[in-house]
Motif scaffolding. Structure first.
Motif, mmCIF file in Angstrom:
data_model
loop_
_atom_site.group_PDB
_atom_site.id
_atom_site.type_symbol
_atom_site.label_atom_id
_atom_site.label_comp_id
_atom_site.label_asym_id
_atom_site.label_seq_id
_atom_site.Cartn_x
_atom_site.Cartn_y
_atom_site.Cartn_z
ATOM 1 N N LEU A 18 40.009 47.478 39.887
ATOM 2 C CA LEU A 18 41.359 47.015 39.578
ATOM 3 C C LEU A 18 41.335 45.990 38.451
ATOM 4 C CD1 LEU A 18 42.756 46.550 43.219
ATOM 5 C CD2 LEU A 18 42.684 48.627 41.810
ATOM 6 N N LEU A 19 42.192 46.230 37.443
ATOM 7 C CA LEU A 19 42.204 45.407 36.235
ATOM 8 C C LEU A 19 43.653 45.034 35.918
ATOM 9 C CD1 LEU A 19 39.733 47.750 34.343
ATOM 10 C CD2 LEU A 19 39.139 45.513 35.274
ATOM 11 N N HIS A 20 43.989 43.763 36.113
ATOM 12 C CA HIS A 20 45.366 43.282 36.021
ATOM 13 C C HIS A 20 45.868 43.189 34.583
ATOM 14 C CE1 HIS A 20 44.032 39.361 34.518
ATOM 15 N NE2 HIS A 20 43.065 39.391 35.435
ATOM 16 N N GLY A 21 47.163 42.917 34.450
ATOM 17 C CA GLY A 21 47.761 42.683 33.138
ATOM 18 C C GLY A 21 47.668 41.223 32.736
ATOM 19 N N THR A 22 48.093 40.912 31.511
ATOM 20 C CA THR A 22 48.054 39.535 30.999
ATOM 21 C C THR A 22 48.788 38.581 31.934
ATOM 22 O OG1 THR A 22 47.955 40.290 28.712
ATOM 23 C CG2 THR A 22 48.726 38.042 29.065
ATOM 24 N N GLY A 23 48.108 37.495 32.284
ATOM 25 C CA GLY A 23 48.706 36.491 33.151
ATOM 26 C C GLY A 23 48.571 36.791 34.631
ATOM 27 N N GLY A 24 47.935 37.918 34.950
ATOM 28 C CA GLY A 24 47.756 38.282 36.350
ATOM 29 C C GLY A 24 46.456 37.741 36.903
ATOM 30 N N ASN A 25 46.099 38.236 38.085
ATOM 31 C CA ASN A 25 44.833 37.839 38.697
ATOM 32 C C ASN A 25 44.301 38.974 39.548
ATOM 33 O OD1 ASN A 25 45.920 37.620 41.418
ATOM 34 N ND2 ASN A 25 46.840 35.674 40.780
ATOM 35 N N GLU A 26 43.206 38.692 40.232
ATOM 36 C CA GLU A 26 42.504 39.740 40.965
ATOM 37 C C GLU A 26 43.252 40.216 42.215
ATOM 38 O OE1 GLU A 26 40.732 35.754 42.234
ATOM 39 O OE2 GLU A 26 41.633 36.660 40.462
ATOM 40 N N ARG A 27 44.367 39.583 42.565
ATOM 41 C CA ARG A 27 45.139 40.020 43.730
ATOM 42 C C ARG A 27 46.330 40.906 43.350
ATOM 43 N NH1 ARG A 27 43.432 38.253 48.264
ATOM 44 N NH2 ARG A 27 41.943 36.533 48.306
ATOM 45 N N VAL A 99 41.726 51.393 37.793
ATOM 46 C CA VAL A 99 43.188 51.332 37.840
ATOM 47 C C VAL A 99 43.574 50.079 37.072
ATOM 48 C CG1 VAL A 99 45.254 51.184 39.276
ATOM 49 C CG2 VAL A 99 43.253 52.467 40.104
ATOM 50 N N GLY A 100 44.102 50.259 35.875
ATOM 51 C CA GLY A 100 44.410 49.117 35.028
ATOM 52 C C GLY A 100 45.851 49.126 34.565
ATOM 53 N N TYR A 101 46.441 47.936 34.479
ATOM 54 C CA TYR A 101 47.810 47.795 33.988
ATOM 55 C C TYR A 101 47.812 46.960 32.718
ATOM 56 C CZ TYR A 101 52.528 45.875 33.557
ATOM 57 O OH TYR A 101 53.743 45.471 33.060
ATOM 58 N N SER A 102 48.463 47.465 31.667
ATOM 59 C CA SER A 102 48.673 46.733 30.417
ATOM 60 C C SER A 102 47.330 46.274 29.830
ATOM 61 C CB SER A 102 49.644 45.576 30.660
ATOM 62 O OG SER A 102 50.123 45.035 29.454
ATOM 63 N N ASN A 103 47.056 44.983 29.780
ATOM 64 C CA ASN A 103 45.775 44.518 29.241
ATOM 65 C C ASN A 103 44.597 45.082 30.030
ATOM 66 O OD1 ASN A 103 43.717 41.738 29.393
ATOM 67 N ND2 ASN A 103 44.179 42.665 27.422
ATOM 68 N N GLY A 104 44.760 45.217 31.338
ATOM 69 C CA GLY A 104 43.717 45.827 32.165
ATOM 70 C C GLY A 104 43.516 47.298 31.855
ATOM 71 N N ALA A 105 44.615 47.999 31.544
ATOM 72 C CA ALA A 105 44.496 49.404 31.141
ATOM 73 C C ALA A 105 43.773 49.514 29.806
ATOM 74 C CB ALA A 105 45.878 50.043 31.049
ATOM 75 N N ASN A 106 43.984 48.526 28.940
ATOM 76 C CA ASN A 106 43.339 48.556 27.620
ATOM 77 C C ASN A 106 41.827 48.363 27.720
ATOM 78 O OD1 ASN A 106 45.855 48.927 26.450
ATOM 79 N ND2 ASN A 106 46.169 46.746 26.068
ATOM 80 N N ILE A 107 41.380 47.469 28.610
ATOM 81 C CA ILE A 107 39.929 47.282 28.747
ATOM 82 C C ILE A 107 39.316 48.494 29.455
ATOM 83 C CG2 ILE A 107 39.963 46.004 30.955
ATOM 84 C CD1 ILE A 107 37.700 44.915 28.104
ATOM 85 N N ALA A 108 40.061 49.124 30.374
ATOM 86 C CA ALA A 108 39.573 50.353 31.005
ATOM 87 C C ALA A 108 39.461 51.465 29.974
ATOM 88 C CB ALA A 108 40.505 50.766 32.145
ATOM 89 N N GLY A 109 40.471 51.576 29.116
ATOM 90 C CA GLY A 109 40.415 52.560 28.041
ATOM 91 C C GLY A 109 39.264 52.290 27.095
ATOM 92 N N SER A 110 38.984 51.013 26.853
ATOM 93 C CA SER A 110 37.879 50.648 25.978
ATOM 94 C C SER A 110 36.536 51.049 26.585
ATOM 95 C CB SER A 110 37.915 49.139 25.692
ATOM 96 O OG SER A 110 36.922 48.772 24.759
ATOM 97 N N LEU A 111 36.401 50.935 27.907
ATOM 98 C CA LEU A 111 35.178 51.422 28.574
ATOM 99 C C LEU A 111 34.974 52.899 28.270
ATOM 100 C CD1 LEU A 111 35.397 49.761 32.119
ATOM 101 C CD2 LEU A 111 33.563 49.394 30.450
#
Length: 204
Positions: A18-27, A99-111
């Motif tokens: 799980l990979l959160h968006g900007t300003g989010g956290n691990e929960r 499962v990534g949202y926004s910034n988290g989706a971008n780092i997942a896509g980068s992987l």
């Protein structure tokens, strides 16, 4: 890296990264993990870059413009962390679905853009194209779900279409769901991601 790991159903081989968006956290995405697969193990990571006090997974120069040098470094850092976490917690490294949202989706896509077989699949919710002008690894058969908003001001439709095309060109099996929304997540989007997940992991 700061993260939560939860081992759930012992018979379920999958782990959701799980990979959160900007300003989010691990929960932030834990409820979404429950909606996608309650039995999968969860590794939820907090981005260790701060932008005005807000956690992110990599730096940006301004909105929509990534710091590519930092993106490459942080992508490698996350890949290495996945290997270490798999050893520490004993989950199957070959059964990790991001499962990534926004910034988290971008780092997942980068992987996916930088490493072969780094993920077993990915749910990218409102992602952008992580990098341009590079040769992508072979993604033959890698399933990818993209959730997009038709009125997303941050990830306009052409961004999603470019990402879909580049992933498919690299061999990924891509499914895109379009919501009549902006950049926010919708229940309909997550329900479609859950249906896609069941299809690719359980053949349902």
């Amino acid at each position: 890296m700061k993260a939560i790991f939860e081992k759930r159903d012992e018979t379920n081989p999958y782990t959701l990264l799980l990979l959160h968006g900007t300003g989010g956290n691990e929960r932030d995405l834990l409820p979404i993990a429950d909606m996608i697969d309650k039995g999968a193990s969860v590794l939820s990571v907090r981005g260790n870059v701060l932008e005005n006090g807000m956690p992110r997974f990599f730096k940006r120069l301004r909105e929509g413009v990534f710091d590519e040098e930092d993106l490459i470094f942080r992508t490698d850092e996350l890949k290495n962390y996945l290997h270490e976490a798999a050893e520490e917690h004993g989950f199957d490294r070959d059964k990790v679905i991001a499962v990534g949202y926004s910034n988290g989706a971008n780092i997942a896509g980068s992987l996916l853009y930088h490493y072969n077989n780094v993920l077993n699949g990915a749910v990218l919710l409102h992602p952008m194209v992580p990098r341009r002008g590079i040769e992508l690894p072979d993604m033959s058969g890698t399933p990818v779900f993209i959730g997009a908003g038709k009125n997303d001001p941050i990830c306009p439709p052409q961004e999603t279409e470019e990402l879909e095309a580049s992933l498919m060109e690299a061999g990924a099996a891509v499914e895109v769901f379009w919501a009549d929304q902006g950049h926010q997540l919708t229940r309909e989007e997550i329900d479609n991601a859950a249906s896609w997940y069941k299809k690719v992991t359980k053949g349902e």
